[in-house]
Scaffold this motif. Sequence first.
Motif, PDB file in Angstrom:
ATOM      1  N   THR A 192      64.323  19.470  46.363  1.00  0.00           N
ATOM      2  CA  THR A 192      62.924  19.413  45.827  1.00  0.00           C
ATOM      3  C   THR A 192      61.965  19.889  46.657  1.00  0.00           C
ATOM      4  O   THR A 192      62.173  20.160  48.158  1.00  0.00           O
ATOM      5  CB  THR A 192      62.689  18.018  45.603  1.00  0.00           C
ATOM      6  N   ASP A 193      60.837  20.192  46.169  1.00  0.00           N
ATOM      7  CA  ASP A 193      59.690  20.788  46.804  1.00  0.00           C
ATOM      8  C   ASP A 193      58.530  20.299  46.034  1.00  0.00           C
ATOM      9  O   ASP A 193      58.430  19.503  45.027  1.00  0.00           O
ATOM     10  CB  ASP A 193      59.519  22.449  46.895  1.00  0.00           C
ATOM     11  N   GLU A 194      57.125  20.634  46.525  1.00  0.00           N
ATOM     12  CA  GLU A 194      56.021  20.033  45.948  1.00  0.00           C
ATOM     13  C   GLU A 194      55.309  21.253  45.098  1.00  0.00           C
ATOM     14  O   GLU A 194      54.026  21.002  44.840  1.00  0.00           O
ATOM     15  CB  GLU A 194      55.045  19.534  47.370  1.00  0.00           C
ATOM     16  N   GLY A 195      56.024  22.063  44.667  1.00  0.00           N
ATOM     17  CA  GLY A 195      55.430  23.008  43.706  1.00  0.00           C
ATOM     18  C   GLY A 195      55.120  22.698  42.281  1.00  0.00           C
ATOM     19  O   GLY A 195      55.260  21.364  42.173  1.00  0.00           O
ATOM     20  N   PRO A 196      54.732  23.751  41.494  1.00  0.00           N
ATOM     21  CA  PRO A 196      54.370  23.079  40.219  1.00  0.00           C
ATOM     22  C   PRO A 196      55.495  22.868  39.288  1.00  0.00           C
ATOM     23  O   PRO A 196      55.314  22.363  38.209  1.00  0.00           O
ATOM     24  CB  PRO A 196      53.645  24.525  39.581  1.00  0.00           C
ATOM     25  N   GLY A 197      56.674  23.166  39.645  1.00  0.00           N
ATOM     26  CA  GLY A 197      57.849  22.967  39.038  1.00  0.00           C
ATOM     27  C   GLY A 197      58.377  24.032  37.956  1.00  0.00           C
ATOM     28  O   GLY A 197      57.772  25.034  37.928  1.00  0.00           O
ATOM     29  N   VAL A 198      59.415  23.630  37.021  1.00  0.00           N
ATOM     30  CA  VAL A 198      59.742  24.718  36.013  1.00  0.00           C
ATOM     31  C   VAL A 198      59.185  24.328  34.711  1.00  0.00           C
ATOM     32  O   VAL A 198      59.057  23.362  34.398  1.00  0.00           O
ATOM     33  CB  VAL A 198      61.497  24.316  36.032  1.00  0.00           C
ATOM     34  N   PRO A 199      58.876  25.638  34.163  1.00  0.00           N
ATOM     35  CA  PRO A 199      58.076  25.358  33.060  1.00  0.00           C
ATOM     36  C   PRO A 199      59.130  24.955  32.008  1.00  0.00           C
ATOM     37  O   PRO A 199      60.374  24.928  31.849  1.00  0.00           O
ATOM     38  CB  PRO A 199      57.829  27.010  32.528  1.00  0.00           C
ATOM     39  N   ALA A 200      58.722  24.116  30.943  1.00  0.00           N
ATOM     40  CA  ALA A 200      59.524  23.218  30.045  1.00  0.00           C
ATOM     41  C   ALA A 200      60.353  24.314  29.061  1.00  0.00           C
ATOM     42  O   ALA A 200      61.396  23.952  28.920  1.00  0.00           O
ATOM     43  CB  ALA A 200      58.689  22.519  29.123  1.00  0.00           C
ATOM     44  N   HIS A 201      59.997  25.364  28.729  1.00  0.00           N
ATOM     45  CA  HIS A 201      60.538  26.480  28.037  1.00  0.00           C
ATOM     46  C   HIS A 201      61.756  27.039  28.722  1.00  0.00           C
ATOM     47  O   HIS A 201      62.786  27.578  28.267  1.00  0.00           O
ATOM     48  CB  HIS A 201      59.754  27.561  27.482  1.00  0.00           C
ATOM     49  N   LEU A 202      61.809  26.822  29.940  1.00  0.00           N
ATOM     50  CA  LEU A 202      62.838  27.462  30.933  1.00  0.00           C
ATOM     51  C   LEU A 202      63.703  26.134  31.311  1.00  0.00           C
ATOM     52  O   LEU A 202      65.031  26.693  31.953  1.00  0.00           O
ATOM     53  CB  LEU A 202      62.250  28.251  31.915  1.00  0.00           C
ATOM     54  N   GLY A 203      63.343  25.056  31.048  1.00  0.00           N
ATOM     55  CA  GLY A 203      64.217  24.009  31.792  1.00  0.00           C
ATOM     56  C   GLY A 203      65.662  24.089  31.245  1.00  0.00           C
ATOM     57  O   GLY A 203      66.653  23.942  32.106  1.00  0.00           O
ATOM     58  N   SER A 204      66.051  24.189  30.037  1.00  0.00           N
ATOM     59  CA  SER A 204      67.395  24.073  29.574  1.00  0.00           C
ATOM     60  C   SER A 204      67.990  25.382  29.732  1.00  0.00           C
ATOM     61  O   SER A 204      69.119  25.473  29.536  1.00  0.00           O
ATOM     62  CB  SER A 204      67.403  23.908  27.923  1.00  0.00           C
ATOM     63  N   ARG A 205      67.519  26.741  30.029  1.00  0.00           N
ATOM     64  CA  ARG A 205      67.955  27.823  30.404  1.00  0.00           C
ATOM     65  C   ARG A 205      68.098  28.294  31.891  1.00  0.00           C
ATOM     66  O   ARG A 205      68.317  29.478  32.086  1.00  0.00           O
ATOM     67  CB  ARG A 205      67.438  28.780  29.438  1.00  0.00           C
ATOM     68  N   ILE A 206      67.488  27.413  32.762  1.00  0.00           N
ATOM     69  CA  ILE A 206      67.091  27.843  34.018  1.00  0.00           C
ATOM     70  C   ILE A 206      68.555  28.467  34.814  1.00  0.00           C
ATOM     71  O   ILE A 206      68.230  29.052  35.644  1.00  0.00           O
ATOM     72  CB  ILE A 206      66.722  26.598  34.930  1.00  0.00           C
ATOM     73  N   PHE A 207      69.889  27.895  34.342  1.00  0.00           N
ATOM     74  CA  PHE A 207      70.958  28.418  34.899  1.00  0.00           C
ATOM     75  C   PHE A 207      71.657  29.592  34.194  1.00  0.00           C
ATOM     76  O   PHE A 207      72.742  30.163  34.546  1.00  0.00           O
ATOM     77  CB  PHE A 207      71.968  27.355  35.038  1.00  0.00           C
ATOM     78  N   GLU A 208      70.938  30.396  33.204  1.00  0.00           N
ATOM     79  CA  GLU A 208      71.459  31.474  32.365  1.00  0.00           C
ATOM     80  C   GLU A 208      71.014  32.662  33.450  1.00  0.00           C
ATOM     81  O   GLU A 208      69.895  32.588  34.115  1.00  0.00           O
ATOM     82  CB  GLU A 208      70.979  31.552  31.382  1.00  0.00           C
ATOM     83  N   ARG A 209      71.888  33.708  33.267  1.00  0.00           N
ATOM     84  CA  ARG A 209      71.504  35.021  34.143  1.00  0.00           C
ATOM     85  C   ARG A 209      70.299  35.754  33.553  1.00  0.00           C
ATOM     86  O   ARG A 209      70.158  35.380  32.160  1.00  0.00           O
ATOM     87  CB  ARG A 209      72.748  35.667  34.059  1.00  0.00           C
ATOM     88  N   THR A 210      69.757  36.318  34.237  1.00  0.00           N
ATOM     89  CA  THR A 210      68.459  37.131  33.856  1.00  0.00           C
ATOM     90  C   THR A 210      67.268  36.140  33.694  1.00  0.00           C
ATOM     91  O   THR A 210      66.171  36.727  33.117  1.00  0.00           O
ATOM     92  CB  THR A 210      68.828  38.040  32.666  1.00  0.00           C
ATOM     93  N   ILE A 211      67.548  34.755  33.542  1.00  0.00           N
ATOM     94  CA  ILE A 211      66.380  33.762  33.362  1.00  0.00           C
ATOM     95  C   ILE A 211      65.702  33.518  34.646  1.00  0.00           C
ATOM     96  O   ILE A 211      66.435  33.152  35.473  1.00  0.00           O
ATOM     97  CB  ILE A 211      66.876  32.534  32.657  1.00  0.00           C
ATOM     98  N   SER A 212      64.532  33.921  34.717  1.00  0.00           N
ATOM     99  CA  SER A 212      63.564  33.701  36.026  1.00  0.00           C
ATOM    100  C   SER A 212      62.097  33.198  35.563  1.00  0.00           C
ATOM    101  O   SER A 212      61.661  34.040  34.525  1.00  0.00           O
ATOM    102  CB  SER A 212      63.491  35.115  36.804  1.00  0.00           C
TER     103      SER A 212
END
Length: 424
Positions: A349-369
Amino acid sequence: MRRRLINSTLAVVLVVIAVFGVSLVIVETRTISESAQERVQSEAVKLASIVDGRLMGDNHVTADYVRPHVGDDRYALIEMPDQGRVVVGTAPSGDVIRGQAKGEKGETVTVLESRSAVTREVGRTLLIIALVALLAIIAAVLLAVRQANRLASPLTDLAETAERLGSGDPRPRHRRYGVPELDRVADVLDSSAERIGRMLTAERRLAADASHQLRTPLTALSMRLEEITVTDDLTTVRDEATIALAQVERLTDVVERLLTNSRDPRTGSAVSFDLDEVIKQQLEEWRPAYRSSGRAIVSSGKRHLRAVGTPGAVAQVLAALIENSLMHGGGTVALRTRVTGNQAVIEVTDEGPGVPAHLGSRIFERTISGRNSTGIGLAVARDLAEADGGRLEMLQLKPPVFGLFLSRTAVNRDSEESGARQVR
């Protein structure tokens, strides 16, 4: 091929026309000649019967009386013992058809017809036969062209498909032509295209994974070599060289792991290992990069945990998570270890802004960044975790928490239970 098909079809049609046409001409010529002979002979018999009737009434037979019963294009000669000769019409020249009959009063009736009429009729018949043959040839040409196009066009199309496969375009075309043999070839080409497409995808994926996974160890190795070049302390040089050698071994393990996964992603070399050693190694490798960025990386949680997996693969997964926090996160990065059921969990974990909600369910897909990166790091990390029988999950979006779940060893559980009984 199209020309050969047309020529072969025309050759067959011409042979058939020649054989049957010549036979038909011979038969028709003979039939017309025999029919003309029968007509002239029938007219002679009929004329003899008329003359017999006239003579039985003791009447004179004259040309005027006979003329209505003789055709315009015929010549009739009547020879009578008592009344002499009666001639009707003009005697034809050249070749003639002759019909002759004798009457009951002794008269002889001869009917002549020029053979030119038969020749004209034969000519008309031959013209009709020739026209029919010409129509048959035209129909054969049209049919041959149609059949040639029906067979040649699919073959040309299949050749283009094969050429496309050879040039690196593996998209199947799914075209069928209504010819079973050609459709079978098309099925084979489409199946080959799908296999080639899968192979090319696997090769591209291997190249992308290799470039991404090798970048981190090479960067760390480069940093160690830079440390060696800027120091004169032999002890520091020796320590940095030792770490660099360890990183070279890890680089070798990364390459072997990538090649193994490219052949069979399920193949693994899982062993029981100490998580503390892997975490310590990652802290040592990444601390200089975080220090240069003005950030810190720390670890906490349960110690002396043993898990089942491939140490090199687990190190690559942690490296991907740590690099992801360095590029996209902020503040201090923390690695926490804990136990849940029969699994050991490493949270990053880190103290950054986190992952945008629209990327949360697709964060492990290729080309998703979330930023301008390759977008394959987390996908490769999940594949490595699953190949070892573990799993990588996104536990929390803000602040971001990734969890690596690994199976624990039976020996580890027994020792902990024994230690718990001693504490009691």
